[in-house]
Scaffold this active site. Structure first.
Site, PDB file in Angstrom:
ATOM      1  N   ARG A  22     -47.117 -76.567   1.192  1.00 23.97           N
ATOM      2  CA  ARG A  22     -48.264 -75.976   1.877  1.00 23.97           C
ATOM      3  C   ARG A  22     -49.204 -77.032   2.435  1.00 23.97           C
ATOM      4  O   ARG A  22     -49.724 -76.904   3.547  1.00 23.97           O
ATOM      5  CB  ARG A  22     -49.027 -75.046   0.921  1.00 23.97           C
ATOM      6  CG  ARG A  22     -50.248 -74.369   1.542  1.00 23.97           C
ATOM      7  CD  ARG A  22     -50.894 -73.387   0.571  1.00 23.97           C
ATOM      8  NE  ARG A  22     -51.428 -74.049  -0.601  1.00 23.97           N
ATOM      9  CZ  ARG A  22     -52.649 -74.587  -0.667  1.00 23.97           C
ATOM     10  NH1 ARG A  22     -53.455 -74.545   0.380  1.00 23.97           N
ATOM     11  NH2 ARG A  22     -53.075 -75.167  -1.779  1.00 23.97           N
ATOM     12  N   CYS A 160     -54.381 -68.124  -7.360  1.00 22.12           N
ATOM     13  CA  CYS A 160     -54.018 -69.183  -8.304  1.00 22.12           C
ATOM     14  C   CYS A 160     -54.283 -68.722  -9.735  1.00 22.12           C
ATOM     15  O   CYS A 160     -53.368 -68.627 -10.545  1.00 22.12           O
ATOM     16  CB  CYS A 160     -54.801 -70.452  -7.983  1.00 22.12           C
ATOM     17  SG  CYS A 160     -54.342 -71.174  -6.394  1.00 22.12           S
ATOM     18  N   ARG A 180     -51.387 -69.872 -12.164  1.00 27.24           N
ATOM     19  CA  ARG A 180     -50.073 -70.396 -11.787  1.00 27.24           C
ATOM     20  C   ARG A 180     -50.144 -71.829 -11.296  1.00 27.24           C
ATOM     21  O   ARG A 180     -49.183 -72.592 -11.414  1.00 27.24           O
ATOM     22  CB  ARG A 180     -49.431 -69.518 -10.715  1.00 27.24           C
ATOM     23  CG  ARG A 180     -50.185 -69.525  -9.395  1.00 27.24           C
ATOM     24  CD  ARG A 180     -49.440 -68.815  -8.283  1.00 27.24           C
ATOM     25  NE  ARG A 180     -50.203 -68.851  -7.044  1.00 27.24           N
ATOM     26  CZ  ARG A 180     -50.167 -69.862  -6.173  1.00 27.24           C
ATOM     27  NH1 ARG A 180     -49.409 -70.916  -6.405  1.00 27.24           N
ATOM     28  NH2 ARG A 180     -50.905 -69.822  -5.072  1.00 27.24           N
ATOM     29  N   SER A 181     -51.291 -72.213 -10.692  1.00 30.47           N
ATOM     30  CA  SER A 181     -51.416 -73.509 -10.041  1.00 30.47           C
ATOM     31  C   SER A 181     -52.862 -73.976 -10.132  1.00 30.47           C
ATOM     32  O   SER A 181     -53.783 -73.171  -9.957  1.00 30.47           O
ATOM     33  CB  SER A 181     -50.998 -73.391  -8.565  1.00 30.47           C
ATOM     34  OG  SER A 181     -51.223 -74.589  -7.866  1.00 30.47           O
ATOM     35  N   CYS A 182     -53.053 -75.262 -10.410  1.00 32.14           N
ATOM     36  CA  CYS A 182     -54.419 -75.738 -10.604  1.00 32.14           C
ATOM     37  C   CYS A 182     -54.608 -77.157 -10.074  1.00 32.14           C
ATOM     38  O   CYS A 182     -53.950 -78.108 -10.528  1.00 32.14           O
ATOM     39  CB  CYS A 182     -54.774 -75.709 -12.092  1.00 32.14           C
ATOM     40  SG  CYS A 182     -56.481 -76.175 -12.430  1.00 32.14           S
ATOM     41  N   ASP A 183     -55.500 -77.298  -9.099  1.00 31.33           N
ATOM     42  CA  ASP A 183     -55.980 -78.588  -8.601  1.00 31.33           C
ATOM     43  C   ASP A 183     -56.992 -79.087  -9.641  1.00 31.33           C
ATOM     44  O   ASP A 183     -58.150 -78.672  -9.645  1.00 31.33           O
ATOM     45  CB  ASP A 183     -56.631 -78.372  -7.235  1.00 31.33           C
ATOM     46  CG  ASP A 183     -57.275 -79.623  -6.649  1.00 31.33           C
ATOM     47  OD1 ASP A 183     -57.547 -80.570  -7.402  1.00 31.33           O
ATOM     48  OD2 ASP A 183     -57.550 -79.621  -5.439  1.00 31.33           O
ATOM     49  N   ASN A 191     -62.564 -72.973 -12.250  1.00 27.60           N
ATOM     50  CA  ASN A 191     -61.816 -71.978 -12.997  1.00 27.60           C
ATOM     51  C   ASN A 191     -62.309 -71.862 -14.433  1.00 27.60           C
ATOM     52  O   ASN A 191     -62.394 -70.765 -14.985  1.00 27.60           O
ATOM     53  CB  ASN A 191     -60.329 -72.326 -12.979  1.00 27.60           C
ATOM     54  CG  ASN A 191     -59.757 -72.438 -11.586  1.00 27.60           C
ATOM     55  OD1 ASN A 191     -59.082 -73.415 -11.264  1.00 27.60           O
ATOM     56  ND2 ASN A 191     -60.035 -71.466 -10.723  1.00 27.60           N
ATOM     57  N   TYR A 222     -53.687 -84.259  -6.724  1.00 22.06           N
ATOM     58  CA  TYR A 222     -53.160 -84.685  -5.428  1.00 22.06           C
ATOM     59  C   TYR A 222     -53.218 -86.203  -5.298  1.00 22.06           C
ATOM     60  O   TYR A 222     -54.078 -86.865  -5.895  1.00 22.06           O
ATOM     61  CB  TYR A 222     -53.955 -84.035  -4.295  1.00 22.06           C
ATOM     62  CG  TYR A 222     -53.575 -82.603  -4.025  1.00 22.06           C
ATOM     63  CD1 TYR A 222     -52.455 -82.296  -3.257  1.00 22.06           C
ATOM     64  CD2 TYR A 222     -54.331 -81.548  -4.538  1.00 22.06           C
ATOM     65  CE1 TYR A 222     -52.101 -80.974  -2.997  1.00 22.06           C
ATOM     66  CE2 TYR A 222     -53.979 -80.223  -4.286  1.00 22.06           C
ATOM     67  CZ  TYR A 222     -52.862 -79.953  -3.516  1.00 22.06           C
ATOM     68  OH  TYR A 222     -52.508 -78.648  -3.274  1.00 22.06           O
ATOM     69  N   SER A 281     -57.651 -79.804  -0.327  1.00 26.02           N
ATOM     70  CA  SER A 281     -56.451 -79.525   0.463  1.00 26.02           C
ATOM     71  C   SER A 281     -56.397 -78.041   0.780  1.00 26.02           C
ATOM     72  O   SER A 281     -56.337 -77.206  -0.118  1.00 26.02           O
ATOM     73  CB  SER A 281     -55.197 -79.938  -0.313  1.00 26.02           C
ATOM     74  OG  SER A 281     -55.208 -81.336  -0.552  1.00 26.02           O
TER      75      SER A 281
END
Length: 282
Positions: A22, A160, A180-183, A191, A222, A281
């Protein structure tokens, strides 16, 4: 705070580089992270090794509670977190379901408050949970989920942090939230604040607060965030946890839907280091 820093260090020490389709960036990634927040004793998990903008996080979740689907409504609450995904996401800009500027589509709060049924009706997941908990009912399915694969193409972003399960033991309310996904450098403290605040609010309208459990599947940093995390944030010493103060007049879901603003929340004893400008991002 120690849990957060330990996860950051774990990603640096054990993470594997993964290409993200993505964003077209690499992420240093680990699988499975479990965090716990002591809501009962008001140990607010606000990051102290950099300044964290907690008001924006709570405002965003208040928008989810109200079922908002437009970035302008979130801005009116005091957060710009949906501006980029609603207006700068190339795939969404070309999506035929997009209704115009600031439209987010059927994401997050829309799914939580008006999940579409095949017969043309809608399910208000949040209201069902609130009504059960106020009656002391825990049917082992006091679940609110934003994750609707059948409508992914109708929104600007898949959720997310996607599911929240409430559990009642006596008169004490607990929460398990799934992500499910974490920056981790940029998004995780948002969060954390939201999970903690969600349990605190739901408990305030009828029960005692217990513990919030936060389960993350894919936790990542990232590549353009790594140096700031490793060489700046992790070098700083944390301060003690602050306290979240919620207006005690908030006593119902209707209160949250109508008159509550960010003036009804405050944080005491927050001591922190200088902000860190982590890249975001889209």
């Amino acid at each position: 705070m120690k849990q957060y820093l330990a996860l950051c260090q774990r990603i640096i020490d054990e993470g594997v580089w993964v290409e993200n389709e993505r964003t077209n960036k690499r992420c240093l990634t680990v699988i499975n992270a479990d965090l716990e927040y002591d809501v009962k004793n008001n140990q607010f998990p606000l990051i102290t090794t950099r300044k964290s903008f907690w008001k924006s996080a709570i405002a965003e979740f208040l928008g989810y509670i109200r079922g908002y689907d437009n970035a302008a409504d979130f801005r009116a609450l005091g957060t710009k977190t949906w501006d980029a995904n609603a207006n700068l996401n190339a795939a969404w800009l070309n999506n035929p379901y997009r209704k115009g500027d600031d439209d987010m589509g059927r994401v997050y709060g829309i799914q939580g408050r008006s999940w579409a049924k095949p017969d043309g009706g809608f399910v208000d997941q949040l209201r069902k949970v609130v009504e059960n908990l106020k009656k002391g009912i825990d049917d082992r399915a006091e679940i609110i989920t934003f994750y609707n694969p059948g409508e992914f193409d109708m929104g600007c972003l898949r959720p997310c942090m996607h599911t929240h399960t409430f559990s009642l033991l006596g008169d004490t309310l607990h929460l398990t939230s799934y992500q499910r996904s974490c920056d981790v450098p940029l998004g995780l403290n948002f969060n954390q604040v939201q999970v903690f605040t969600f349990l605190a609010l739901m408990a305030q309208i009828g029960k005692k607060a217990g513990t919030a459990y936060h389960k993350i599947v894919n936790a990542h940093i990232y590549e353009d965030q790594l140096a700031l995390m490793r060489d700046v944030q992790l070098k700083r010493q944390p301060f003690a946890s602050p306290k979240l103060i919620i207006n005690p007049k908030i006593q119902s879901l209707e209160d949250l839907e109508t008159w509550v603003t960010m003036d009804d929340f405050s944080v005491n004893d927050y001591q922190c280091h200088e902000p860190i400008q982590y890249p975001f991002s889209v």
